[in-house]
Scaffold this motif. Structure first.
Motif, mmCIF file in Angstrom:
data_model
loop_
_atom_site.group_PDB
_atom_site.id
_atom_site.type_symbol
_atom_site.label_atom_id
_atom_site.label_comp_id
_atom_site.label_asym_id
_atom_site.label_seq_id
_atom_site.Cartn_x
_atom_site.Cartn_y
_atom_site.Cartn_z
ATOM 1 N N GLU A 143 -4.155 -3.569 6.869
ATOM 2 C CA GLU A 143 -3.288 -3.886 5.779
ATOM 3 C C GLU A 143 -1.606 -3.597 6.027
ATOM 4 O OE1 GLU A 143 -3.563 -4.658 2.758
ATOM 5 O OE2 GLU A 143 -5.701 -4.507 2.220
ATOM 6 N N ARG A 144 -0.748 -4.338 5.594
ATOM 7 C CA ARG A 144 0.514 -4.226 6.135
ATOM 8 C C ARG A 144 1.273 -3.034 5.544
ATOM 9 N NH1 ARG A 144 2.634 -8.919 8.155
ATOM 10 N NH2 ARG A 144 4.672 -8.301 7.684
ATOM 11 N N THR A 145 1.424 -2.265 6.305
ATOM 12 C CA THR A 145 2.021 -0.642 5.743
ATOM 13 C C THR A 145 3.413 -0.558 6.225
ATOM 14 O OG1 THR A 145 -0.248 -0.006 6.154
ATOM 15 C CG2 THR A 145 1.406 1.633 6.057
ATOM 16 N N LEU A 146 4.096 0.067 5.374
ATOM 17 C CA LEU A 146 5.596 0.328 5.180
ATOM 18 C C LEU A 146 5.577 1.920 5.343
ATOM 19 C CD1 LEU A 146 8.371 -0.841 5.403
ATOM 20 C CD2 LEU A 146 8.647 -0.123 2.982
ATOM 21 N N MET A 165 -5.704 -0.557 15.812
ATOM 22 C CA MET A 165 -5.879 -1.877 15.562
ATOM 23 C C MET A 165 -7.042 -1.769 14.273
ATOM 24 S SD MET A 165 -5.076 -4.467 18.799
ATOM 25 C CE MET A 165 -5.151 -5.954 17.577
ATOM 26 N N ASN A 166 -6.925 -0.977 13.387
ATOM 27 C CA ASN A 166 -7.922 -0.927 12.528
ATOM 28 C C ASN A 166 -7.573 -1.212 11.072
ATOM 29 O OD1 ASN A 166 -6.501 1.478 12.112
ATOM 30 N ND2 ASN A 166 -7.988 3.100 12.403
ATOM 31 N N GLU A 167 -7.497 -0.187 10.068
ATOM 32 C CA GLU A 167 -6.999 -0.686 8.503
ATOM 33 C C GLU A 167 -5.703 -0.572 8.211
ATOM 34 O OE1 GLU A 167 -8.219 2.165 5.693
ATOM 35 O OE2 GLU A 167 -8.862 3.598 7.289
ATOM 36 N N TYR A 168 -4.657 -0.262 9.282
ATOM 37 C CA TYR A 168 -3.423 -0.226 9.125
ATOM 38 C C TYR A 168 -2.384 -0.994 10.060
ATOM 39 C CZ TYR A 168 -4.685 3.528 6.042
ATOM 40 O OH TYR A 168 -5.322 4.471 5.137
ATOM 41 N N THR A 169 -1.515 -1.737 9.607
ATOM 42 C CA THR A 169 -0.708 -2.415 10.413
ATOM 43 C C THR A 169 0.634 -1.884 9.957
ATOM 44 O OG1 THR A 169 -2.045 -4.496 10.594
ATOM 45 C CG2 THR A 169 0.459 -4.692 11.001
ATOM 46 N N ALA A 203 10.697 -7.850 1.915
ATOM 47 C CA ALA A 203 11.022 -8.415 3.512
ATOM 48 C C ALA A 203 9.780 -8.340 4.164
ATOM 49 C CB ALA A 203 12.139 -7.721 4.078
ATOM 50 N N THR A 204 8.906 -7.348 4.318
ATOM 51 C CA THR A 204 7.600 -7.150 4.919
ATOM 52 C C THR A 204 6.468 -7.468 4.332
ATOM 53 O OG1 THR A 204 7.401 -4.704 4.305
ATOM 54 C CG2 THR A 204 8.796 -5.200 6.417
ATOM 55 N N ASP A 205 6.473 -7.858 2.997
ATOM 56 C CA ASP A 205 5.204 -7.969 2.439
ATOM 57 C C ASP A 205 4.186 -6.879 2.381
ATOM 58 O OD1 ASP A 205 3.504 -9.639 0.828
ATOM 59 O OD2 ASP A 205 2.519 -10.619 2.613
ATOM 60 N N SER A 206 4.534 -5.795 2.505
ATOM 61 C CA SER A 206 3.658 -4.478 2.605
ATOM 62 C C SER A 206 2.923 -4.517 1.452
ATOM 63 C CB SER A 206 4.878 -3.465 2.700
ATOM 64 O OG SER A 206 5.347 -3.321 3.950
ATOM 65 N N LYS A 207 1.826 -3.778 1.715
ATOM 66 C CA LYS A 207 0.631 -3.578 0.598
ATOM 67 C C LYS A 207 0.643 -1.937 0.469
ATOM 68 C CE LYS A 207 -0.173 -8.021 0.465
ATOM 69 N NZ LYS A 207 0.525 -8.717 -0.535
ATOM 70 N N ILE A 208 1.005 -1.279 1.282
ATOM 71 C CA ILE A 208 0.838 0.230 1.329
ATOM 72 C C ILE A 208 2.254 0.940 1.918
ATOM 73 C CG2 ILE A 208 -0.212 2.043 2.549
ATOM 74 C CD1 ILE A 208 -2.691 0.695 2.922
ATOM 75 N N LEU A 209 2.613 1.908 1.103
ATOM 76 C CA LEU A 209 3.587 2.817 1.332
ATOM 77 C C LEU A 209 3.072 3.941 1.799
ATOM 78 C CD1 LEU A 209 6.669 3.380 1.771
ATOM 79 C CD2 LEU A 209 6.607 4.327 -0.488
ATOM 80 N N LEU A 210 3.282 4.436 2.991
ATOM 81 C CA LEU A 210 2.996 5.436 3.831
ATOM 82 C C LEU A 210 3.817 6.507 4.063
ATOM 83 C CD1 LEU A 210 0.362 7.213 5.134
ATOM 84 C CD2 LEU A 210 0.862 6.108 7.155
ATOM 85 N N GLY A 230 4.812 -0.224 -9.932
ATOM 86 C CA GLY A 230 5.708 -1.186 -10.399
ATOM 87 C C GLY A 230 5.649 -2.339 -9.555
ATOM 88 N N LEU A 231 5.615 -2.261 -8.166
ATOM 89 C CA LEU A 231 5.414 -3.149 -7.055
ATOM 90 C C LEU A 231 4.142 -3.554 -6.734
ATOM 91 C CD1 LEU A 231 8.206 -1.319 -5.005
ATOM 92 C CD2 LEU A 231 8.656 -3.437 -5.937
ATOM 93 N N GLY A 232 3.292 -2.989 -7.312
ATOM 94 C CA GLY A 232 1.950 -3.257 -6.955
ATOM 95 C C GLY A 232 1.587 -2.908 -5.464
ATOM 96 N N ILE A 233 1.937 -1.784 -4.936
ATOM 97 C CA ILE A 233 1.400 -1.556 -3.726
ATOM 98 C C ILE A 233 1.034 -0.097 -3.944
ATOM 99 C CG2 ILE A 233 3.210 -2.982 -2.785
ATOM 100 C CD1 ILE A 233 4.805 -0.200 -2.123
ATOM 101 N N THR A 234 0.074 0.444 -2.819
ATOM 102 C CA THR A 234 -0.654 1.636 -2.715
ATOM 103 C C THR A 234 0.246 2.667 -2.109
ATOM 104 O OG1 THR A 234 -2.662 0.586 -2.544
ATOM 105 C CG2 THR A 234 -2.536 2.958 -1.849
ATOM 106 N N LEU A 235 0.293 3.828 -2.854
ATOM 107 C CA LEU A 235 1.133 4.906 -2.139
ATOM 108 C C LEU A 235 -0.001 5.930 -1.449
ATOM 109 C CD1 LEU A 235 3.666 6.584 -1.799
ATOM 110 C CD2 LEU A 235 2.972 7.812 -3.620
ATOM 111 N N ARG A 236 0.373 6.242 -0.153
ATOM 112 C CA ARG A 236 -0.438 7.116 0.791
ATOM 113 C C ARG A 236 0.433 8.096 1.301
ATOM 114 N NH1 ARG A 236 -5.102 4.115 2.577
ATOM 115 N NH2 ARG A 236 -5.870 3.131 0.417
ATOM 116 N N VAL A 237 -0.159 9.522 1.265
ATOM 117 C CA VAL A 237 0.648 10.655 2.002
ATOM 118 C C VAL A 237 -0.112 11.386 3.050
ATOM 119 C CG1 VAL A 237 1.899 12.726 1.320
ATOM 120 C CG2 VAL A 237 1.615 10.921 -0.386
ATOM 121 N N ILE A 238 0.430 11.427 4.252
ATOM 122 C CA ILE A 238 -0.525 12.172 5.359
ATOM 123 C C ILE A 238 -0.306 13.553 4.769
ATOM 124 C CG2 ILE A 238 0.197 10.435 6.967
ATOM 125 C CD1 ILE A 238 2.244 12.490 8.241
ATOM 126 N N PRO A 239 -1.378 14.414 5.408
ATOM 127 C CA PRO A 239 -2.611 13.943 6.340
ATOM 128 C C PRO A 239 -3.619 13.217 5.558
ATOM 129 C CG PRO A 239 -2.524 16.404 5.858
ATOM 130 C CD PRO A 239 -1.181 15.794 5.139
#
Length: 242
Positions: A143-146, A165-169, A203-210, A230-239
């Motif tokens: 998934e394209r990740t910002l 090269m798994n689930e995040y790009t 600009a990046t067509d991201s699907k996830i904000l990490l 509102g942007l239709g993307i998923t928010l993830r927080v490490i760890p």
């Protein structure tokens, strides 16, 4: 494995390579100085020179954060820091030879050792750079990740994404530090602060904000969650994201 553990292992491995570089450089510098015909008793002396150079370099590297993950691997900042640290160690070795006649090798050997050590250490960093290790980082199918946070954690996460090269790009970064705007990390652009979220997503067509910032407060996270919805993307927080 946590980020701190990965960083510790990589730092230890890098130290080992740097120590080896100083010993090999001291040997090669001595061989070159004597045109391959090394006199008796000299091997012990270049071993002492290599050990002294390695010790001083590792000590200086720890003081100047060469092994803390502060610098992106093979970046201009790391090249400058590495060059300055090597220059300092070489000056100390040369001065010790001039003032104390220790070790009793030709003076040029100290300088040549420093030059060769710098070449070897730079080569190791370039060869082990993620962009060299991973021949086709853009073909990552995840998934394209910002990434919000272009510090140590963000850089380490992007590197692991590219290598696994798994689930995040990773496709770009956001960071509130003005000095990082328009920088490129692993070939990915830093688009600006969090106020640039919407434009960076487009600009990046991201699907996830990490979020790779350890001390972000709950109010900021709630605001980010609202904006991401509102942007239709998923928010993830490490760890928790890994």
């Amino acid at each position: 494995v946590g980020l701190q553990t990965m960083l510790t292992k990589k730092s230890a491995l890098r130290m080992i390579f740097d120590v080896a570089a100083w010993f090999v450089s001291a040997f090669l510098a001595t061989v070159l100085r004597y045109d391959g015909a090394i006199p008796l008793g000299v091997p012990q002396k270049f071993l002492i020179l290599g050990a002294a150079g390695a010790f001083l370099f590792i000590l200086s590297g720890l003081i100047f954060s060469l092994y803390s993950g502060r610098y992106r691997k093979a970046s201009l900042e790391e090249v400058i820091a590495l060059s300055l640290t090597t220059a300092f160690v070489t000056v100390v070795l040369f001065s010790t030879r001039i003032i104390f006649s220790f070790p009793t090798l030709p003076r040029s050997v100290s300088i040549l050792t420093g030059v060769l050590a710098l070449i070897f250490m730079l080569a190791i960093r370039v060869i082990s750079s993620p962009l060299v290790l991973n021949n086709f980082p853009e073909k990552n199918t995840g998934e394209r990740t910002l990434i919000y946070g272009a510090g140590i954690a963000g850089r380490q996460l992007a590197e692991q994404m590219l290598l696994r090269m798994n689930e995040y790009t990773p496709v770009g970064f956001l960071d509130d530090d003005p000095a990082k705007i328009k920088l490129r990390i692993l070939g990915r652009r830093v688009y600006g602060g969090i106020e640039k979220l919407e434009s960076a997503i487009r600009a990046t067509d991201s699907k996830i904000l990490l979020v790779a910032i350890s001390k972000i407060n709950s109010a900021a996270l709630l605001d980010l969650e609202r904006r991401c919805r509102g942007l239709g993307i998923t928010l993830r927080v490490i760890p928790t994201a890994f």
